[in-house]
Design a protein around this motif. Structure first.
Motif, PDB file in Angstrom:
ATOM      1  N   LEU A 168       0.858  -1.181   0.000  1.00 33.33           N
ATOM      2  CA  LEU A 168       0.000   0.000   0.000  1.00 33.33           C
ATOM      3  C   LEU A 168       0.893   1.228   0.000  1.00 33.33           C
ATOM      4  N   ALA A 169       0.568   2.198  -0.851  1.00 39.61           N
ATOM      5  CA  ALA A 169       1.348   3.437  -0.924  1.00 39.61           C
ATOM      6  C   ALA A 169       0.395   4.616  -0.975  1.00 39.61           C
ATOM      7  N   ILE A 170       0.831   5.726  -0.393  1.00 41.17           N
ATOM      8  CA  ILE A 170       0.073   6.983  -0.496  1.00 41.17           C
ATOM      9  C   ILE A 170       0.879   7.920  -1.386  1.00 41.17           C
ATOM     10  N   ILE A 171       0.267   8.317  -2.500  1.00 43.70           N
ATOM     11  CA  ILE A 171       1.003   9.072  -3.511  1.00 43.70           C
ATOM     12  C   ILE A 171       0.451  10.482  -3.689  1.00 43.70           C
ATOM     13  N   HIS A 172       1.311  11.361  -4.160  1.00 46.47           N
ATOM     14  CA  HIS A 172       0.902  12.715  -4.519  1.00 46.47           C
ATOM     15  C   HIS A 172       0.029  12.679  -5.768  1.00 46.47           C
ATOM     16  N   GLY A 173      -1.059  13.454  -5.736  1.00 44.49           N
ATOM     17  CA  GLY A 173      -1.903  13.573  -6.924  1.00 44.49           C
ATOM     18  C   GLY A 173      -2.741  12.331  -7.171  1.00 44.49           C
ATOM     19  N   ASN A 174      -3.518  12.376  -8.253  1.00 47.49           N
ATOM     20  CA  ASN A 174      -4.435  11.287  -8.591  1.00 47.49           C
ATOM     21  C   ASN A 174      -4.037  10.639  -9.918  1.00 47.49           C
ATOM     22  N   LEU A 175      -3.897   9.322  -9.876  1.00 47.22           N
ATOM     23  CA  LEU A 175      -3.549   8.594 -11.095  1.00 47.22           C
ATOM     24  C   LEU A 175      -4.681   8.691 -12.117  1.00 47.22           C
ATOM     25  N   GLU A 176      -4.317   8.852 -13.370  1.00 43.37           N
ATOM     26  CA  GLU A 176      -5.312   9.017 -14.436  1.00 43.37           C
ATOM     27  C   GLU A 176      -6.164   7.759 -14.585  1.00 43.37           C
ATOM     28  N   ASN A 177      -5.509   6.592 -14.603  1.00 42.90           N
ATOM     29  CA  ASN A 177      -6.227   5.316 -14.676  1.00 42.90           C
ATOM     30  C   ASN A 177      -6.286   4.701 -13.284  1.00 42.90           C
ATOM     31  N   LYS A 178      -7.468   4.232 -12.913  1.00 42.21           N
ATOM     32  CA  LYS A 178      -7.656   3.711 -11.552  1.00 42.21           C
ATOM     33  C   LYS A 178      -7.007   2.345 -11.343  1.00 42.21           C
ATOM     34  N   SER A 179      -6.651   1.669 -12.411  1.00 45.01           N
ATOM     35  CA  SER A 179      -5.889   0.425 -12.297  1.00 45.01           C
ATOM     36  C   SER A 179      -5.096   0.236 -13.579  1.00 45.01           C
ATOM     37  N   GLY A 180      -4.042  -0.557 -13.489  1.00 46.16           N
ATOM     38  CA  GLY A 180      -3.217  -0.775 -14.674  1.00 46.16           C
ATOM     39  C   GLY A 180      -1.914  -1.464 -14.336  1.00 46.16           C
ATOM     40  N   THR A 181      -1.044  -1.532 -15.321  1.00 44.80           N
ATOM     41  CA  THR A 181       0.266  -2.167 -15.167  1.00 44.80           C
ATOM     42  C   THR A 181       1.339  -1.206 -15.658  1.00 44.80           C
ATOM     43  N   ILE A 182       2.366  -1.033 -14.837  1.00 40.22           N
ATOM     44  CA  ILE A 182       3.529  -0.227 -15.229  1.00 40.22           C
ATOM     45  C   ILE A 182       4.618  -1.215 -15.648  1.00 40.22           C
ATOM     46  N   HIS A 208       1.884  -3.947 -10.966  1.00 40.76           N
ATOM     47  CA  HIS A 208       0.431  -3.831 -11.179  1.00 40.76           C
ATOM     48  C   HIS A 208      -0.134  -2.948 -10.058  1.00 40.76           C
ATOM     49  N   TYR A 209      -1.092  -2.090 -10.393  1.00 43.05           N
ATOM     50  CA  TYR A 209      -1.619  -1.178  -9.369  1.00 43.05           C
ATOM     51  C   TYR A 209      -3.129  -1.032  -9.472  1.00 43.05           C
ATOM     52  N   GLU A 210      -3.718  -0.633  -8.330  1.00 41.87           N
ATOM     53  CA  GLU A 210      -5.146  -0.321  -8.268  1.00 41.87           C
ATOM     54  C   GLU A 210      -5.336   0.779  -7.229  1.00 41.87           C
ATOM     55  N   VAL A 211      -6.049   1.833  -7.618  1.00 43.99           N
ATOM     56  CA  VAL A 211      -6.351   2.920  -6.680  1.00 43.99           C
ATOM     57  C   VAL A 211      -7.488   2.457  -5.769  1.00 43.99           C
ATOM     58  N   LEU A 212      -7.237   2.416  -4.456  1.00 45.85           N
ATOM     59  CA  LEU A 212      -8.268   2.001  -3.497  1.00 45.85           C
ATOM     60  C   LEU A 212      -9.126   3.176  -3.057  1.00 45.85           C
ATOM     61  N   GLU A 213      -8.477   4.324  -2.842  1.00 44.63           N
ATOM     62  CA  GLU A 213      -9.197   5.537  -2.435  1.00 44.63           C
ATOM     63  C   GLU A 213      -8.549   6.742  -3.089  1.00 44.63           C
ATOM     64  N   SER A 214      -9.386   7.664  -3.575  1.00 45.02           N
ATOM     65  CA  SER A 214      -8.879   8.924  -4.140  1.00 45.02           C
ATOM     66  C   SER A 214      -9.299  10.073  -3.235  1.00 45.02           C
ATOM     67  N   TYR A 215      -8.350  10.930  -2.924  1.00 42.92           N
ATOM     68  CA  TYR A 215      -8.605  12.111  -2.104  1.00 42.92           C
ATOM     69  C   TYR A 215      -8.173  13.343  -2.896  1.00 42.92           C
ATOM     70  N   PRO A 216      -8.566  14.540  -2.439  1.00 47.28           N
ATOM     71  CA  PRO A 216      -8.184  15.751  -3.182  1.00 47.28           C
ATOM     72  C   PRO A 216      -6.675  15.908  -3.379  1.00 47.28           C
ATOM     73  N   LYS A 217      -5.875  15.443  -2.415  1.00 51.50           N
ATOM     74  CA  LYS A 217      -4.422  15.666  -2.497  1.00 51.50           C
ATOM     75  C   LYS A 217      -3.617  14.412  -2.814  1.00 51.50           C
ATOM     76  N   GLY A 218      -4.282  13.292  -3.037  1.00 49.57           N
ATOM     77  CA  GLY A 218      -3.513  12.083  -3.327  1.00 49.57           C
ATOM     78  C   GLY A 218      -4.371  10.832  -3.374  1.00 49.57           C
ATOM     79  N   ASP A 219      -3.718   9.723  -3.670  1.00 45.53           N
ATOM     80  CA  ASP A 219      -4.388   8.422  -3.763  1.00 45.53           C
ATOM     81  C   ASP A 219      -3.769   7.424  -2.794  1.00 45.53           C
ATOM     82  N   LEU A 220      -4.605   6.505  -2.296  1.00 43.66           N
ATOM     83  CA  LEU A 220      -4.128   5.304  -1.615  1.00 43.66           C
ATOM     84  C   LEU A 220      -4.149   4.196  -2.664  1.00 43.66           C
ATOM     85  N   VAL A 221      -2.974   3.637  -2.941  1.00 39.44           N
ATOM     86  CA  VAL A 221      -2.830   2.689  -4.045  1.00 39.44           C
ATOM     87  C   VAL A 221      -2.360   1.330  -3.541  1.00 39.44           C
ATOM     88  N   ARG A 222      -2.977   0.277  -4.072  1.00 44.83           N
ATOM     89  CA  ARG A 222      -2.493  -1.090  -3.821  1.00 44.83           C
ATOM     90  C   ARG A 222      -1.622  -1.491  -5.001  1.00 44.83           C
TER      91      ARG A 222
END
Length: 298
Positions: A168-182, A208-222
């Motif tokens: 689980l990571a908390i990142i700056h900003g919101n990812l454009e795609n809510k899930s995907g593969t880097i 591989h990633y999935e956004v679990l929660e989106s907030y105004p200042k960032g995302d919680l990502v699995r």
């Protein structure tokens, strides 16, 4: 107390030397077999046999993986968050800001020091055999094999991508795609550089990633690692323009918000090294990451 691996010889494997049977059909290492042979820890049908013994159909082989061991790590009392433990394996939820293994700059206060104390206090003849590691500033689940066999099997499973590791990571900003593969290669510009980068000539790296929660200042990502490059998650997220909060190396220092990178190894899916039973282990988000979400992101 003995900890035995038990095998019964099948028809297609008879007429082999004991050492060859154990190596080629039970996948034990030559070093492990030789050591156990010398120490008379291998029995066939209840009797100690030499490694050149010819195995026969129906033979019952007992391989005792318990042996006297020592390690130059000072035992230190500390509170460990043990998520799973049996005779072969211990999985610990490592605290943030804790070094895993003693180094010149961190000889004490490491997870290994705490584990040695735990083994001593519980009368377990174990040394610290790390199967997985985490950066000092990354919290979460770490696997330790409690004997040579467990370490060997789990390490092999890691190499063969049979271990599922999720973060689980908390990142700056919101990812454009809510899930995907880097799928971007990672390498170092110079051999002495600590920092990794996305480089064309680097090693293939898949996250591989999935956004679990989106907030105004960032995302919680699995995130789930398909490859295990050094700093892989941190490099990939930073390259996308969404560095992890508090990541000094790939983002910026943000001590007023969190005093380390907001990255937590929260889930493991493994096959038990002896029984091969599937184990699914996980732990909660640590308090400092919960506070970051509550006090800043929301």
């Amino acid at each position: 107390m003995e900890n035995n691996l038990l095998y019964r010889v099948k028809e297609q494997y008879d007429n082999l030397k004991l050492r060859d049977y154990l190596k080629h059909y039970e996948n034990l290492s030559s070093r492990m077999i030789k050591s156990a042979g010398i120490q008379k820890r291998i029995k066939v049908n209840g009797k100690v046999e030499k490694l050149n013994y010819i195995v026969k159909l129906g033979d019952e082989i007992s391989f005792n993986i318990t042996k006297e061991e020592s390690q130059n790590i000072m035992p230190e009392p500390m509170e460990l968050d043990i998520v799973f433990e049996d005779m072969d394996l211990i999985v610990v939820n490592k605290s943030p800001n804790m070094v895993v293994h003693p180094t010149k700059s961190h000889p004490y206060g490491t997870l290994a020091n705490g584990l040695m104390y735990h083994f001593k206090e519980t009368n377990q003849n174990c040394i610290v055999r790390l199967v997985s590691r985490l950066d000092m500033d990354t919290s979460g689940l770490i696997m330790i094999g409690k004997n040579q066999h467990a370490h060997m099997v789990l390490s092999r499973d890691m190499q063969e991508n049979k271990v599922v590791k999720e973060y689980l990571a908390i990142i700056h900003g919101n990812l454009e795609n809510k899930s995907g593969t880097i799928d971007l290669p990672i390498g170092r510009r110079t051999e002495d550089s600590i920092k990794r980068e996305v480089l064309e000539e680097g090693q293939r790296s898949i996250t591989h990633y999935e956004v679990l929660e989106s907030y105004p200042k960032g995302d919680l990502v699995r995130l789930r690692l398909e490859t295990g490059r050094t700093h892989q998650i941190r490099v990939h997220l930073s390259h996308l323009g969404h560095p992890i909060f508090g990541d000094v190396l790939y983002g910026e220092e943000e001590k007023e918000l969190i005093d380390r990178q907001a990255l937590h190894a929260y889930r493991l899916e493994i096959l038990h090294p002896k029984t091969r039973e599937k184990l699914e282990l996980q732990c909660d988000l640590p308090e400092d990451m919960k506070n970051l979400i509550e006090n800043y992101l929301k």
